[in-house]
Design an enzyme around this catalytic site. Structure first.
Site, short mmCIF file in Angstrom:
data_model
loop_
_atom_site.label_atom_id
_atom_site.label_comp_id
_atom_site.label_asym_id
_atom_site.label_seq_id
_atom_site.Cartn_x
_atom_site.Cartn_y
_atom_site.Cartn_z
N ARG A 157 20.07 10.05 51.45
CA ARG A 157 19.31 10.46 50.26
C ARG A 157 18.15 9.51 49.98
O ARG A 157 17.15 9.91 49.39
CB ARG A 157 20.25 10.55 49.04
CG ARG A 157 19.62 11.29 47.84
CD ARG A 157 20.66 11.66 46.81
NE ARG A 157 20.08 12.42 45.70
CZ ARG A 157 19.84 11.92 44.48
NH1 ARG A 157 20.11 10.65 44.23
NH2 ARG A 157 19.33 12.68 43.53
N ILE B 276 14.01 14.99 42.06
CA ILE B 276 15.07 15.35 43.00
C ILE B 276 16.33 15.51 42.15
O ILE B 276 16.66 14.64 41.34
CB ILE B 276 15.24 14.27 44.10
CG1 ILE B 276 16.40 14.60 45.05
CG2 ILE B 276 15.41 12.88 43.52
CD1 ILE B 276 16.50 13.63 46.24
N SER B 277 17.00 16.65 42.27
CA SER B 277 18.16 16.95 41.41
C SER B 277 19.30 15.98 41.66
O SER B 277 19.44 15.41 42.75
CB SER B 277 18.65 18.37 41.66
OG SER B 277 17.68 19.32 41.26
N GLN B 278 20.15 15.81 40.64
CA GLN B 278 21.32 14.95 40.82
C GLN B 278 22.23 15.56 41.89
O GLN B 278 22.34 16.79 42.01
CB GLN B 278 22.05 14.76 39.50
CG GLN B 278 22.64 16.02 38.92
CD GLN B 278 23.14 15.81 37.50
OE1 GLN B 278 22.44 16.10 36.54
NE2 GLN B 278 24.35 15.30 37.35
N PRO B 279 22.90 14.72 42.69
CA PRO B 279 23.71 15.24 43.80
C PRO B 279 24.76 16.26 43.36
O PRO B 279 25.03 17.22 44.09
CB PRO B 279 24.36 13.97 44.37
CG PRO B 279 23.38 12.89 44.06
CD PRO B 279 22.80 13.25 42.73
#
Length: 208
Positions: free
Chosen positions: A32, A58-61
């Site tokens: 990431r 970037i979206s949270q995992p």
């Protein structure tokens, strides 16, 4: 070689209810830190959304994993992503299905994502600079559509590009949004609210 940061992230995702092993494996394998700026690398494996420039994130995992799992993908699923962004969600999808089509309205983000994917030897992705509200009709219809920005309402063009039996995962609303799972059954679209989320807005038009 093990990655303790990735180990912790996967343990968190499992404890948060993610159970699709293909999704967990895809996230574990992906570095990431390759998708964020150098200044953000120390937070790469935290469960946070991180800025990537141009007012985008970037979206949270967890959200990446949840949205991917909800699509119930098969290797031959025809998949459309709206909002390439950093390319992280794209890369997760590309490890599960044979090919991913992805549309990004901001040209510089599209090029950066293409470069990152190439560096990671991910070649089963086609990206397009364009208006996400319009989808990518020439490559449809799609078994799965994933939208990584919030629309005020569900774009009609995306509904029409969904195959019979296909699924779309999309955040809908203004400041706080509902994450919807929409399934096409004939000319009907069955919508289920998954949870409340916060995404950047899905803006119409494209940007050089």
């Amino acid at each position: 070689m093990t990655n303790p940061h990735a180990d912790r992230l996967i343990a968190f995702l499992i404890s948060s209810g993610i159970s699709d092993q293909r999704v967990l494996d895809a996230i574990y394998r992906l570095p990431r830190e390759s998708f964020v700026s150098q200044a953000m690398m120390h937070q790469a494996y935290d469960n946070n959304a991180l800025p990537i420039g141009q007012g985008q994130t970037i979206s949270q995992p967890y959200i990446v994993a949840k949205m991917t799992e909800l699509l119930d993908l098969k290797s031959d699923s025809n998949v459309l992503e709206i909002g390439t962004g950093s390319g992280y969600q794209t890369a997760v999808l590309a490890q599960i299905v044979d090919h991913v089509y992805s549309v990004e309205r901001i040209k510089s983000l599209q090029w950066d994502a293409k470069r990152r994917l190439k560096q990671l030897d991910i070649y089963n992705v086609s990206t397009k600079h364009g208006d996400g509200w319009l989808g990518w009709e020439a490559k449809g219809p799609f078994d799965a559509i994933i939208v990584t920005a919030a629309a005020e309402s569900v774009p009609q063009a995306l509904l029409s590009q969904l195959k019979e039996g296909g699924k779309m995962i999309i955040p809908v609303g203004e400041e706080e949004q509902q994450l919807l799972k929409i399934e096409r059954q004939g000319e009907q679209y069955l919508s289920t609210v998954v949870e409340m989320v916060r995404f950047v807005p899905l803006v119409a038009g494209d940007l050089a």
